[in-house]
Scaffold this motif. Structure first.
Motif, mmCIF file in Angstrom:
data_model
loop_
_atom_site.group_PDB
_atom_site.id
_atom_site.type_symbol
_atom_site.label_atom_id
_atom_site.label_comp_id
_atom_site.label_asym_id
_atom_site.label_seq_id
_atom_site.Cartn_x
_atom_site.Cartn_y
_atom_site.Cartn_z
ATOM 1 N N PRO A 18 33.061 59.193 73.920
ATOM 2 C CA PRO A 18 33.868 57.864 73.834
ATOM 3 C C PRO A 18 33.375 57.044 74.776
ATOM 4 C CG PRO A 18 35.477 59.709 74.141
ATOM 5 C CD PRO A 18 34.097 60.565 74.220
ATOM 6 N N LEU A 19 32.945 57.670 75.934
ATOM 7 C CA LEU A 19 32.473 56.554 77.176
ATOM 8 C C LEU A 19 31.195 56.095 76.871
ATOM 9 C CD1 LEU A 19 34.177 58.438 80.151
ATOM 10 C CD2 LEU A 19 35.125 56.840 78.701
ATOM 11 N N LEU A 20 30.254 57.010 76.128
ATOM 12 C CA LEU A 20 29.050 56.305 76.132
ATOM 13 C C LEU A 20 28.688 54.736 75.858
ATOM 14 C CD1 LEU A 20 27.307 59.505 74.343
ATOM 15 C CD2 LEU A 20 26.740 58.606 76.715
ATOM 16 N N PHE A 21 29.460 54.491 74.632
ATOM 17 C CA PHE A 21 29.012 53.234 74.583
ATOM 18 C C PHE A 21 30.493 52.286 74.694
ATOM 19 C CE2 PHE A 21 30.509 55.471 71.283
ATOM 20 C CZ PHE A 21 29.923 55.677 70.028
ATOM 21 N N THR A 22 31.184 52.626 75.540
ATOM 22 C CA THR A 22 32.562 51.861 76.041
ATOM 23 C C THR A 22 32.332 51.569 77.447
ATOM 24 O OG1 THR A 22 33.880 53.813 76.187
ATOM 25 C CG2 THR A 22 34.183 52.675 74.201
ATOM 26 N N ALA A 23 32.474 52.638 78.050
ATOM 27 C CA ALA A 23 32.414 52.218 79.595
ATOM 28 C C ALA A 23 31.111 52.148 80.105
ATOM 29 C CB ALA A 23 33.058 53.495 80.403
ATOM 30 N N LEU A 24 29.962 52.633 79.284
ATOM 31 C CA LEU A 24 28.531 52.701 79.680
ATOM 32 C C LEU A 24 27.797 53.307 80.911
ATOM 33 C CD1 LEU A 24 26.226 51.393 78.220
ATOM 34 C CD2 LEU A 24 26.270 49.630 79.763
ATOM 35 N N GLY A 25 28.453 53.253 82.083
ATOM 36 C CA GLY A 25 28.091 53.950 83.027
ATOM 37 C C GLY A 25 27.732 52.764 84.280
ATOM 38 N N ASN A 26 27.694 52.982 85.277
ATOM 39 C CA ASN A 26 27.366 52.064 86.368
ATOM 40 C C ASN A 26 26.779 52.860 87.944
ATOM 41 O OD1 ASN A 26 27.367 49.931 88.073
ATOM 42 N ND2 ASN A 26 29.106 49.032 87.512
ATOM 43 N N SER A 27 25.679 52.536 88.054
ATOM 44 C CA SER A 27 25.029 53.369 89.381
ATOM 45 C C SER A 27 25.718 52.818 90.576
ATOM 46 C CB SER A 27 23.539 53.159 89.385
ATOM 47 O OG SER A 27 23.091 52.938 88.177
ATOM 48 N N PHE A 28 26.748 51.759 90.519
ATOM 49 C CA PHE A 28 27.136 51.234 91.695
ATOM 50 C C PHE A 28 28.924 51.526 91.663
ATOM 51 C CE2 PHE A 28 23.195 48.829 90.806
ATOM 52 C CZ PHE A 28 22.864 48.969 92.152
ATOM 53 N N LEU A 29 29.476 51.501 92.734
ATOM 54 C CA LEU A 29 30.974 51.597 92.813
ATOM 55 C C LEU A 29 31.534 50.196 92.133
ATOM 56 C CD1 LEU A 29 33.269 53.160 93.628
ATOM 57 C CD2 LEU A 29 33.071 52.261 95.751
ATOM 58 N N SER A 30 32.384 50.285 91.095
ATOM 59 C CA SER A 30 32.884 49.555 90.650
ATOM 60 C C SER A 30 34.398 49.592 90.573
ATOM 61 C CB SER A 30 32.195 49.084 89.455
ATOM 62 O OG SER A 30 33.098 48.101 88.479
#
Lengths: 252, 281
Positions: free
Chosen positions: B211-223
């Motif tokens: 469920p996170l794949l296309f919702t939170a997407l991912g981020n290589s930086f600290l956010s």
């Protein structure tokens, strides 16, 4: 009339279509111990639970008629007020398992959110536990959980919890049926003490108990109040044949 | 009764017992293998640097998963804030009114919701949330929150249903109003059970990737911005494990180890809570 504390007038109770209490008329005086006896399913517990309106908690349960508490009909009163004014002790001891002995006694105040100072609470706890003949046994472990007590002690704790609210009337629903003989006699002995301050209505399945503890006895059969008289009279010369049959053990 | 074959029947019993003991033992093996393998591969990756740095680009040594740790913590936290009040209150309703029609149908919905594949929940949230506010930690939290709900509701309901009715009667007979009976007696008495349900639901969602794949997407930086894409532990594992670079694989093993330890810890805490705080009835 002054001396009457509870008076039922044509009180009827149903579970759905099942008419379990039929046209009961009874008048109970202050500082009396009343035993209510009868065979299983005769409506005695339903009648008792009707007095503080616990009856209506069961889905589909209804009641009609009047139960006058100090000449006010409890069926018209605020149910929370009715239950706070009338104490109740159940078949199985049911102290609150999350509260200590001390907190259990003042549970009526704690749970209702009534602010009471620590000093006042101390007084209430000691007085109530003394009245329920438990103080000497638990005074050193007031902050332990109430569920560590024996069955008889738990039941006396529940009585203390009811007394702490300063009710005029305390209802007992077969209070000793889950207790062993020694605990039973300790609770029965209490009834004599409590009588000086409160009015007690005790539903019991046990005729000997009714004979031992009560001033007057009511006999229920098939939802009707068959006979209500002095306990001695009732057990020696009952007026109604059905009472006679019951106390001589023709049915139970 | 003829007892001539008693010896034979006895040995059948022994055989049967040996078989069930064997299988009881057998089921512990997959877990032990997985544990050992992940510990072996992952434990060496984990150090202070790993826990406090963001991933480095390919070719650079070092790098960590702080972005995923923070992201998972935030999203699970926000999901809990949204799901726990709803779940616990609904659970109270279901336990209190088990015979009502509403309880029947909403209980049914809870069961169905529990069976909905997490990827489907992800896609629904994609349409509802992502298309309005974009890929974001918030969208991920909503998806995780929905996944938490059935577990919290059912565990609350089952815990409270086990409490004896005499407890409620005791409080009601003192003139305590219904809402206070629930809040001051019923919920505190079932607290350990409710809390362990919460722990288990967190353990369940913390490892959810789909469920996170296309919702939170991912981020290589600290956010820490809920309205921007956010990294999470399971996603960092997925992303780096499927990459072609060896140092990235190590990163994924390290993250797997952390995630596994976390889930293990939650389960152990749950066991301890239910044992220690269980109220003696």
């Amino acid at each position: 009339m002054e001396n009457t504390i509870v008076k039922a007038e044509n009180y009827n109770a149903w579970f759905g279509d099942n008419h379990v209490v039929k046209d009961v008329n009874i008048s109970i005086n202050r500082n009396e111990v009343i035993a209510v006896m009868g065979p299983s399913g005769c409506g005695k517990t339903t009648f008792l639970r009707g007095i503080n309106r616990m009856h209506e908690l069961i889905p589909g349960a209804t009641a009609k008629g009047k139960i006058l508490l100090d000449s006010q009909n409890v069926l018209d009163m605020n149910v929370i007020y009715v239950r706070a004014k009338i104490g109740m002790v159940f078949q199985r001891p049911n102290p609150f398992p999350n509260l200590s002995i001390y907190e259990n006694v003042v549970a009526g105040y704690l749970l209702n959110g009534i602010k009471v100072s620590k000093a006042d609470k101390d007084v209430i706890v000691e007085k109530s536990l003394t009245s329920s003949a438990l103080w000497n046994e638990v005074k050193d472990s007031l902050h332990k959980k109430g569920t560590f007590l024996s069955g008889g002690q738990q039941q006396r704790l529940c009585i203390a919890r009811a007394i702490a609210m300063e009710p005029e009337l305390i209802l007992f629903d077969e209070p000793t049926s889950a207790l062993d003989p020694i605990s039973t006699s300790s609770v029965e002995a209490l009834f004599h003490e409590l009588k000086t301050k409160y009015t007690l209505i005790i539903v019991t399945h046990n005729m000997q108990q009714a004979a031992r503890v009560s001033d007057r006895t009511a006999f229920f059969y098939m939802g009707e109040l068959v006979e209500f008289d002095d306990t001695k009279q009732m057990f020696t010369a009952p007026a109604d044949q059905r009472t006679q049959n019951y106390i001589t053990g023709r049915f139970s | 009764m003829n007892l001539s074959n008693a010896g034979y029947r006895n040995s059948k019993s022994i055989l049967f017992q040996s078989v069930i003991v064997f299988f009881a033992f057998l089921i512990t093996i997959p877990l032990i293998i997985v544990l050992l393998y992940i510990i072996e591969k992952g434990v060496l990756q984990v150090n202070w640097h790993f826990l406090t740095n963001v991933p480095k680009p390919v070719g650079e040594k070092g790098g960590g998963i702080v972005n995923a740790l923070v992201g998972s913590a935030i999203m699970v936290g926000v999901a809990s804030v949204m799901a726990l009040p709803i779940g616990i209150l609904a659970g109270i309703y279901l336990s209190e009114n088990s015979k009502s029609k509403l309880a029947y149908y909403s209980g049914l919905c809870v069961d169905i919701l529990q069976g909905v594949p997490s990827i489907v929940i992800g896609i629904v949230i994609y349409y509802w949330v992502v298309l309005t506010i974009g890929y974001s930690g918030l969208a991920g939290s909503v998806a995780l929150g929905i996944m938490m709900l059935p577990i919290v509701i059912r565990s609350t309901e089952q815990t409270l249903r086990l409490l004896p009715p005499s407890l409620k009667e005791a409080a009601l007979s003192l003139g305590v109003p219904y809402h206070r009976v629930i809040l001051k007696v019923i919920v505190p008495c079932g607290f350990a059970g409710i809390l362990s349900g919460i722990m288990l639901s967190i353990a369940r969602i913390i490892g959810e990737t789909a469920p996170l794949l296309f919702t939170a997407l991912g981020n290589s930086f600290l956010s820490t911005n809920l309205l921007k894409p956010m990294e999470s532990l399971p996603h960092v594992i997925y992303y780096y494990a499927t990459s072609p670079y060896d140092d990235w694989h190590d990163l994924a093993w390290g993250a797997s180890f952390i995630l596994l330890m976390f889930v293990l810890l939650l389960n152990i805490i749950t066991k301890v809570i239910t044992r220690k705080w269980k109220i003696q009835l």
